[in-house]
Design an enzyme around this catalytic site. Structure first.
Site, PDB file in Angstrom:
ATOM      1  N   THR A 244       0.829  -1.214   0.000  1.00 36.48           N
ATOM      2  CA  THR A 244       0.000   0.000   0.000  1.00 36.48           C
ATOM      3  C   THR A 244       0.862   1.262   0.000  1.00 36.48           C
ATOM      4  O   THR A 244       0.642   2.174  -0.798  1.00 36.48           O
ATOM      5  CB  THR A 244      -0.894   0.018   1.262  1.00 36.48           C
ATOM      6  N   VAL A 245       1.849   1.296   0.908  1.00 37.68           N
ATOM      7  CA  VAL A 245       2.689   2.496   0.998  1.00 37.68           C
ATOM      8  C   VAL A 245       3.566   2.640  -0.239  1.00 37.68           C
ATOM      9  O   VAL A 245       3.654   3.718  -0.831  1.00 37.68           O
ATOM     10  CB  VAL A 245       3.543   2.458   2.292  1.00 37.68           C
TER      11      VAL A 245
ATOM     12  N   LYS B  93       9.860   1.733  11.471  1.00 34.39           N
ATOM     13  CA  LYS B  93       9.957   2.171  12.869  1.00 34.39           C
ATOM     14  C   LYS B  93      10.681   1.172  13.757  1.00 34.39           C
ATOM     15  O   LYS B  93      11.442   1.550  14.635  1.00 34.39           O
ATOM     16  CB  LYS B  93       8.582   2.487  13.449  1.00 34.39           C
TER      17      LYS B  93
ATOM     18  N   GLY C  72       3.280   8.774  10.512  1.00 34.70           N
ATOM     19  CA  GLY C  72       2.960   8.824   9.082  1.00 34.70           C
ATOM     20  C   GLY C  72       3.198  10.161   8.422  1.00 34.70           C
ATOM     21  O   GLY C  72       4.331  10.616   8.297  1.00 34.70           O
TER      22      GLY C  72
ATOM     23  N   GLY D 173     -10.035  -1.966   8.049  1.00 35.79           N
ATOM     24  CA  GLY D 173      -8.626  -1.890   7.654  1.00 35.79           C
ATOM     25  C   GLY D 173      -7.761  -1.092   8.610  1.00 35.79           C
ATOM     26  O   GLY D 173      -6.637  -0.719   8.285  1.00 35.79           O
TER      27      GLY D 173
ATOM     28  N   LYS E 183       7.954   4.030  18.069  1.00 39.07           N
ATOM     29  CA  LYS E 183       7.883   5.443  17.657  1.00 39.07           C
ATOM     30  C   LYS E 183       8.344   6.356  18.784  1.00 39.07           C
ATOM     31  O   LYS E 183       9.024   7.364  18.542  1.00 39.07           O
ATOM     32  CB  LYS E 183       6.457   5.789  17.237  1.00 39.07           C
TER      33      LYS E 183
END
Lengths: 414, 414
Positions: B10-11, B93, B122, B175, B193
């Site tokens: 997706t990214v 991360k 993000g 999702g 993070k």
């Protein structure tokens, strides 16, 4: 890197305190009118205190920091500094808003940097956030709360039920409003910042005078009572939006109703918020203290450090900036109308007739239990309408003879 | 500048879509397992689709983008890329949290850049905001909502009254939660993070395993009922704070009660928020979408553009990073204790006795109208206390025989 500081008021002093402790940075000059009055014992004896800009520039500092404010003589000083080979860091929003295009071009031509993070939203790193952190997005809108004075006044009216005059007096007492608060209350301060944001985020050059401002002065405590009934509060909202296909920019600074769940409604006291909207990344918010010595100094010093360490180069690759074909403040929205009238039969019928004549639908009629029949406030909310149509109706309505105060119209922002 | 892309999920796909349209950037390689399945028709024919990392590195791309995720093989690929002379942009991360120190030192030694904006929150440009925009401040604390999955679940429990299982199921459907949500629910994702933020903001190197995590799984819909009565809601809060004089870091990821007026309470659904606290600038907030293809891709592409345009140099001048002398998760706070018991006389007396034995003051006892005497929930709130004292009391209380569910303790954050 040698740094000269122009201006030694609240911000200048806070800048000097932080710069003093930065390795690799030497503060060489402090320039101010009547500088003898300004001298402090907590800066090194090597600092030259001067009223002569020529003396400052002759020393060729690597970076000139301008925190005098106002377009002149600050603008002249900055142009001379760039020509003398200095990089410049400024907190000057009016100068950047009116002359930013020319100054940035001049700096680029001379291979110098002109950094201005502190000119918008004080300590909040929104200029850098947009230019570098969001450079991979295509931004289409910037909105926010850009004036801490107005936000202080409006949130005190909201939370303490103060009238406008009392809230303004309190803001003055606490140092959140100046003796002459015109620039803040009437939107000129926020407008300058909005124009700077439009340049950075939307790559559009707006002349500040072309952006519509409305004052928060007509807002009364009654408006907060009705706003609350509508699930809203009132904020001075600044917004600029680009319709790229039509090269049309919609921009305004005005008081507006914002829904309780909106991030704008959550901004308290003298805080600022900037929300950017991008095609890929959606909404991103930057919040914090938009004024005050400490926060503004953080922005100034961060710019100084970025230049000193060579980390401020991304802007050179940015897309060119152009004036848009058209700037407007008109966008369809639901509206809040507040009237204060000498009560008598037929008023609602008269209003409704004029609104109907412009094809505007009334959503609701609100009236708190009556107090004074000679100064009776009530509110009409409208479904989404074109502000041009509304303006025509209000022109006719305003000429009617039952008004105690002029009618107030505010959009309800989603 | 030639860019190679590792990972086309997706990214990766969102990154490719944006990079495709950037002047001066050429996407040369897409690397993925089973790459044939991944091929798309909207990228230029010149793009090489490959399963061979050697092929990618042999082409010596100027910038390698890593969006595979997971520590290995991503870490090995990045080390090889740096050695081969590539700058690297990563969204990884876990890799940065566990091996960031070594990787960043290696990059610096080789004169390469390793950019990781996308690894935290993000699309929100918080790494750049802290490193460059707030470099003039001395930051002492970073707190926030760093995991969108937890925030989605908790805000749905809050607003729709869902139980934990129903909210998790809904998050999966939409999702916002993975098939195995352990990393999100139990805090490991947020902890990674937080460690990255500690490095950037506080210049302290924390080993993720040294930071305490507590799961949100024990939270029930009943807890939201009581939280609301207390003027609070519940969030998964991440916080790291530096006591410079003692070189002590307080860090944790845990569910906590946060007051309704706190910015943390306002974070809705899958949004993220990072709040930094600086000595000069006070609190600055960065909010937006912490995950998803579009926002994450904005962060990745912004890093690519900054490197391509030479605007990512400030980090080299940053202060060195060191491990703190001590890391703790203990700090005095008011506490919320929720019990579910088989009701009988003497329970409150037993609890109160154990708390009193540790010198802990009870603030209030709350009980909604009783439903099931065999599974009766009630809440005890405590005045500020030391969690070590509280732990001793709870150890003894937990051994009592009236519990239907294990007791739940959460701090109330101001």
């Amino acid at each position: 890197v040698n740094v000269a500081l122009l201006g030694f008021g609240t911000v200048g002093q806070a800048v000097a305190r932080i710069l003093r402790d930065q390795p690799g940075i030497t503060l060489t000059h402090v320039f101010n009118r009547h500088v003898a009055r300004k001298r402090v014992d907590w800066l090194p004896a090597s600092v030259a205190w001067t009223e002569s800009i020529d003396e400052v520039l002759a020393a060729r500092p690597g970076i000139l920091v301008e925190v005098i404010g106002g377009r002149e003589p600050a603008g002249t000083y900055i142009r001379h500094a760039l020509a003398a080979g200095c990089h410049v860091v400024t907190a000057n929003k009016q100068l950047l808003a009116y002359e930013g295009g020319a100054l940035l071009n001049e700096a680029a031509r001379l291979g110098r940097r002109l950094a201005f993070e502190a000119s918008v939203a004080g300590g909040i790193p929104v200029i850098r956030g947009i230019r570098e952190g969001l450079s991979g997005d295509q931004l289409v809108r910037v909105s926010g709360i850009l004036n801490g004075t107005c936000n202080y006044i409006l949130t005190r009216m909201e939370s303490a039920g103060l009238g406008f005059a009392a809230a303004l007096a309190e803001a003055r007492e606490r140092g959140f409003a100046e003796a002459d608060p015109t620039d803040d209350l009437d939107g000129y301060d926020a407008r300058a910042k909005l124009c700077i944001l439009a340049r950075v985020a939307l790559r559009r050059d707006l002349h500040p005078d072309a952006v519509s401002c409305r004052s928060i002065r007509p807002i009364t405590d009654v408006d907060f009572v009705y706003a609350k009934r509508l699930g809203c509060t009132i904020r001075q909202v600044s917004r600029v939006e680009l319709d790229e296909a039509r090269d049309l920019v919609t921009a305004f600074v005005q008081p507006a109703l914002v829904r309780d769940e909106s991030p704008l409604a959550r901004v308290q006291r003298n805080q600022n918020l900037v929300v950017t909207t991008g095609r890929a990344g959606g909404d991103t918010g930057f919040s914090g203290f938009g004024a005050g010595g400490g926060p503004t100094a953080v922005a100034v010093v961060s710019d100084v450090l970025a230049i000193a360490h060579g980390g401020h180069g991304a802007a050179s690759a940015a897309a060119p900036v152009a004036a848009p074909s058209r700037v407007t403040d008109r966008f369809p929205a639901p509206y809040y109308l507040r009237f204060v009238v000498h009560d008598r039969p037929g008023i609602v019928a008269a209003l409704a007739t004029e609104l109907a004549a412009q094809n505007i639908n009334i959503d609701a009629l609100l009236q708190e239990p009556a107090r004074d029949k000679d100064a009776l406030p009530f509110v009409v909310t409208l479904e989404e309408c074109d502000p041009e149509d509304l303006g025509r109706a209000l022109d006719r309505i305003a000429r009617m003879d039952f008004h105690k105060d002029p009618p107030l119209a505010m959009p309800v922002l989603g």
